[in-house]
Enzyme design. Sequence first.
Site, PDB file in Angstrom:
ATOM      1  N   LYS A  96      -8.118  27.934  28.033  1.00  0.00           N
ATOM      2  CA  LYS A  96      -9.550  27.709  28.251  1.00  0.00           C
ATOM      3  C   LYS A  96      -9.681  26.336  28.894  1.00  0.00           C
ATOM      4  O   LYS A  96      -9.412  25.309  28.264  1.00  0.00           O
ATOM      5  CB  LYS A  96     -10.322  27.759  26.933  1.00  0.00           C
ATOM      6  CG  LYS A  96     -11.820  27.552  27.127  1.00  0.00           C
ATOM      7  CD  LYS A  96     -12.527  27.246  25.831  1.00  0.00           C
ATOM      8  CE  LYS A  96     -13.925  26.732  26.123  1.00  0.00           C
ATOM      9  NZ  LYS A  96     -14.508  26.033  24.964  1.00  0.00           N
ATOM     10  N   GLY A 157     -22.631  22.025  21.727  1.00  0.00           N
ATOM     11  CA  GLY A 157     -23.078  21.454  20.467  1.00  0.00           C
ATOM     12  C   GLY A 157     -24.573  21.316  20.290  1.00  0.00           C
ATOM     13  O   GLY A 157     -25.033  20.823  19.260  1.00  0.00           O
ATOM     14  N   ALA A 184     -20.604  27.978  24.522  1.00  0.00           N
ATOM     15  CA  ALA A 184     -21.331  26.725  24.256  1.00  0.00           C
ATOM     16  C   ALA A 184     -22.844  26.918  24.198  1.00  0.00           C
ATOM     17  O   ALA A 184     -23.415  27.726  24.918  1.00  0.00           O
ATOM     18  CB  ALA A 184     -20.998  25.661  25.305  1.00  0.00           C
ATOM     19  N   GLY A 185     -23.443  26.138  23.313  1.00  0.00           N
ATOM     20  CA  GLY A 185     -24.897  26.095  23.206  1.00  0.00           C
ATOM     21  C   GLY A 185     -25.511  27.086  22.243  1.00  0.00           C
ATOM     22  O   GLY A 185     -26.701  27.015  21.965  1.00  0.00           O
ATOM     23  N   ASN A 206     -18.448  27.620  18.057  1.00  0.00           N
ATOM     24  CA  ASN A 206     -17.773  26.854  17.021  1.00  0.00           C
ATOM     25  C   ASN A 206     -18.766  26.130  16.110  1.00  0.00           C
ATOM     26  O   ASN A 206     -18.863  26.391  14.912  1.00  0.00           O
ATOM     27  CB  ASN A 206     -16.841  25.833  17.682  1.00  0.00           C
ATOM     28  CG  ASN A 206     -15.961  25.093  16.688  1.00  0.00           C
ATOM     29  OD1 ASN A 206     -14.743  25.090  16.803  1.00  0.00           O
ATOM     30  ND2 ASN A 206     -16.527  24.448  15.685  1.00  0.00           N
ATOM     31  N   THR A 207     -19.546  25.228  16.719  1.00  0.00           N
ATOM     32  CA  THR A 207     -20.385  24.329  15.934  1.00  0.00           C
ATOM     33  C   THR A 207     -21.368  25.071  15.037  1.00  0.00           C
ATOM     34  O   THR A 207     -21.590  24.673  13.887  1.00  0.00           O
ATOM     35  CB  THR A 207     -21.153  23.390  16.878  1.00  0.00           C
ATOM     36  OG1 THR A 207     -20.249  22.761  17.774  1.00  0.00           O
ATOM     37  CG2 THR A 207     -21.890  22.322  16.088  1.00  0.00           C
TER      38      THR A 207
END
Length: 260
Positions: A96, A157, A184-185, A206-207
Amino acid sequence: MWNLADQQIESRLFIGSAMYPSPKIMADAIRASRADVVTVSLRRQAQQASAQNIFWETIKETGLHVLPNTAGCHSVKEAVTTSQMARELFDTNWIKLEVIGDEYSLQPDPFALLEATRELIAQGFEVFPYCTDDLVLCEKLVDAGCRILMPWGAPIGTGKGLINPYALKQLRQRMPDITLVVDAGIGAPSHAAQAMELGYDAVLLNTAIARSPDPVTMARGFGAAVEAGRCAYEAGIMPEKDLAQPSTPTLGTPFWQQNG
């Protein structure tokens, strides 16, 4: 089952491995998500070598496909070197690719990303580029040899969800044969479901899980949301209408008398 870079996998949720309160909670969350792919950073920092060893052993025990990433890289040279090290460590040609161009927004550098992609594909890597939703950039990445693209939903994030669903929808329509993964996001399971309803092949996050007060339950929720969104896309969502239409065609007449 579906095909990801010549591997048959079931889940359409890719999960990250950073920022969990503990290795045990990370492992429990990964299992609860039912993900088949976990992404790991080679530049992951730990205070002690023993903590690093526990992390790697925990990842291995999941038995999932490992997708190494180049998080934290800011140049082509740095990203290529990190990718080469990841291939040696994880025995995979998957990478990635992240090349950050702006420290404040963590927006990827499109020029360095394209240059690094060309270099890594020439070296035999299967590149999963983390990119913006810019159509021209995505077309150039495909021209460079990418079979998979990972456009952002929003900056890393932020948890803002899909800030430009129009652009993401356009990418899906223009690239029907490319594997598209929103990366993301994403902050809530509803954001993941929305991406899947647009026809995206998967989402990576993830976050939103790791920073939840209850990562395990949140991981379970994201797994269900991804499945729900994919089912909706495959079934077909009804078109919106401006005028109301009763769901019961005949009002005031019992159904057993309507045909009498």
